[in-house]
Design an enzyme around this catalytic site. Sequence first.
Site, PDB file in Angstrom:
ATOM      1  N   SER A  88     -16.705  -6.307 -32.871  1.00 20.49           N
ATOM      2  CA  SER A  88     -17.837  -5.400 -32.705  1.00 20.49           C
ATOM      3  C   SER A  88     -19.196  -6.096 -32.833  1.00 20.49           C
ATOM      4  CB  SER A  88     -17.724  -4.253 -33.713  1.00 20.49           C
ATOM      5  OG  SER A  88     -17.639  -4.756 -35.034  1.00 20.49           O
ATOM      6  N   LYS A 146      -7.378 -13.741 -39.542  1.00 20.25           N
ATOM      7  CA  LYS A 146      -8.476 -12.766 -39.609  1.00 20.25           C
ATOM      8  C   LYS A 146      -9.388 -13.165 -40.761  1.00 20.25           C
ATOM      9  CE  LYS A 146      -9.421  -7.861 -40.334  1.00 20.25           C
ATOM     10  NZ  LYS A 146      -8.879  -6.511 -40.341  1.00 20.25           N
ATOM     11  N   CYS A 148      -8.101  -1.770 -47.448  1.00 13.93           N
ATOM     12  CA  CYS A 148      -6.957  -1.734 -46.534  1.00 13.93           C
ATOM     13  C   CYS A 148      -5.636  -1.398 -47.218  1.00 13.93           C
ATOM     14  CB  CYS A 148      -6.846  -3.067 -45.792  1.00 13.93           C
ATOM     15  SG  CYS A 148      -8.317  -3.412 -44.806  1.00 13.93           S
ATOM     16  N   CYS A 163      -3.251  -0.220 -40.062  1.00 15.53           N
ATOM     17  CA  CYS A 163      -4.003  -0.542 -41.279  1.00 15.53           C
ATOM     18  C   CYS A 163      -4.281   0.749 -42.029  1.00 15.53           C
ATOM     19  CB  CYS A 163      -5.314  -1.254 -40.951  1.00 15.53           C
ATOM     20  SG  CYS A 163      -6.009  -2.081 -42.409  1.00 15.53           S
ATOM     21  N   ARG A 178     -16.883  -0.917 -38.681  1.00 17.66           N
ATOM     22  CA  ARG A 178     -16.721  -0.106 -39.904  1.00 17.66           C
ATOM     23  C   ARG A 178     -17.575   1.153 -39.827  1.00 17.66           C
ATOM     24  NH1 ARG A 178     -16.331  -5.191 -44.165  1.00 17.66           N
ATOM     25  NH2 ARG A 178     -14.445  -6.062 -43.210  1.00 17.66           N
ATOM     26  N   ARG A 232     -13.699  -7.519 -48.809  1.00 21.01           N
ATOM     27  CA  ARG A 232     -12.302  -7.736 -48.421  1.00 21.01           C
ATOM     28  C   ARG A 232     -11.876  -9.199 -48.595  1.00 21.01           C
ATOM     29  NH1 ARG A 232     -11.850  -2.676 -46.113  1.00 21.01           N
ATOM     30  NH2 ARG A 232     -12.793  -2.253 -44.083  1.00 21.01           N
ATOM     31  N   CYS A 241      -7.249   1.230 -43.807  1.00 18.25           N
ATOM     32  CA  CYS A 241      -8.660   1.376 -44.190  1.00 18.25           C
ATOM     33  C   CYS A 241      -9.347   2.607 -43.575  1.00 18.25           C
ATOM     34  CB  CYS A 241      -9.445   0.100 -43.914  1.00 18.25           C
ATOM     35  SG  CYS A 241      -9.440  -0.422 -42.204  1.00 18.25           S
ATOM     36  N   LYS A 250      -9.287 -13.286 -35.077  1.00 20.72           N
ATOM     37  CA  LYS A 250     -10.649 -12.745 -34.999  1.00 20.72           C
ATOM     38  C   LYS A 250     -11.513 -13.141 -36.178  1.00 20.72           C
ATOM     39  CE  LYS A 250     -10.007  -8.175 -36.991  1.00 20.72           C
ATOM     40  NZ  LYS A 250      -9.889  -6.793 -36.744  1.00 20.72           N
TER      41      LYS A 250
HETATM   42  C1  PBG Z   1      -9.060  -2.782 -39.680  1.00 22.97           C
HETATM   43  C2  PBG Z   1      -9.766  -3.518 -38.606  1.00 22.97           C
HETATM   44  C3  PBG Z   1     -11.061  -4.058 -38.589  1.00 22.97           C
HETATM   45  C4  PBG Z   1     -11.291  -4.528 -37.286  1.00 22.97           C
HETATM   46  C5  PBG Z   1     -10.133  -4.287 -36.559  1.00 22.97           C
HETATM   47  N1  PBG Z   1      -9.189  -3.689 -37.398  1.00 22.97           N
HETATM   48  C6  PBG Z   1     -12.153  -4.049 -39.598  1.00 22.97           C
HETATM   49  C7  PBG Z   1     -12.037  -4.669 -40.915  1.00 22.97           C
HETATM   50  O1  PBG Z   1     -11.110  -5.422 -41.226  1.00 22.97           O
HETATM   51  O2  PBG Z   1     -12.914  -4.348 -41.698  1.00 22.97           O
HETATM   52  C8  PBG Z   1     -12.573  -5.123 -36.778  1.00 22.97           C
HETATM   53  C9  PBG Z   1     -12.785  -5.060 -35.313  1.00 22.97           C
HETATM   54  C10 PBG Z   1     -14.208  -5.179 -34.852  1.00 22.97           C
HETATM   55  O3  PBG Z   1     -15.125  -5.542 -35.604  1.00 22.97           O
HETATM   56  O4  PBG Z   1     -14.434  -4.915 -33.669  1.00 22.97           O
HETATM   57  N2  PBG Z   1      -8.623  -3.477 -40.755  1.00 22.97           N
END
Ligand code: PBG
Length: 328
Positions: free
Chosen positions: A275, A196, A131, A121, A206, A218, A123, A249
């Site tokens: 997270s 996602k 991203c 990614c 983040r 996003r 980001c 996720k």
């Molecule tokens: C990157 C990414 C994200 C997560 C995994 N890869 C964050 C987002 O999309 O902002 C989140 C994983 C987590 O919260 O543990 N794009």
Amino acid sequence: MKYPESRLRRLRYNNKVRELVEDVSISVNDLIYPIFICEGRKVKNEIKTLPGQFQLSIDNALKLCEKLLKSKIKNIIVFGVSENKDDTGEISCNQKSIVPKAIKKIKKKFKDEFLVIADVCNCSYTKHGHCGTIINDEVDNDLTIETLAKQSKILVESGADVLAPSDMMDGRVQLIRKKLDESGYVDIPIFPYSVKYASSFYGPFRDAVGSSPKMGDRKSYQMNFKNSFEFMREIEQDLNEGCDAIILKPALAYLDIISRVKNKFNIPIIAYNVSGEYSMVKAGNQKNYIDEKSVMMEIMYSIKRAGANSIITYHALEIAEILKKNEI
Ligand code: PBG
């Protein structure tokens, strides 16, 4: 048959009979541990909103890998924490970028003891935190996937075993597959985050990688959680583009989606216990509101029961300990 001939409690009366009839299990082989890697030496910064998780410089990440091996955890997913940022994330397309450097060291030291999954990614590498490449205030799909394909090739050259694009652009799996195949990496699997959602459960992540969007959100690329059928088209599209397994996720608030994916598609499902889900359990425990270990295991079993084959989780080390002792 009905009561009193039927007594459903007969299969629950003692531990042996309960264990005998269980039909959902978790093995350490199902666990994938996320690692945040940053520049520097001897760095170990605890992430405030993600207690027990750290930004680690490569030397300390290698130490963590030793610990994981002792617990028999063999799967890791690596994320870069980058102070070097630009407008497009192109800065990541370089062997000197933090993740390729780290993967090389991990592979050198541990050979094939780990399956190293690289999150793909932009980001972590864009100044604005989005991203992809922004054109007229919007993330441009087709420019972004070009950068992602370049980043992918660098990650595989550095030794990544699997790529996990998490950007949610259209067509990224196809372009990454093409780029890998042209470069001779026909055997490297792609596990896209096909499903996602635009979720507030990513907040602590983040903080960990410094990727909160500086403006906007996003929602124009991640999925709307008020839709209950959109996931099907996302998976169909990724299957058509050549994905090998899918990541979904968040996990806990989306168990219904995991279960429906399982019933509809013949594809391995990796659920990401993200997270915010982890931090809620930690916070509840710090306040003594819940028993952390049992709640954690109950969540893991619910994710497996819904149909996930494996789980990306910050709890992996703690789970491995519990499994070793056969505690819960
Ligand atoms: C990157 C990414 C994200 C997560 C995994 N890869 C964050 C987002 O999309 O902002 C989140 C994983 C987590 O919260 O543990 N794009």
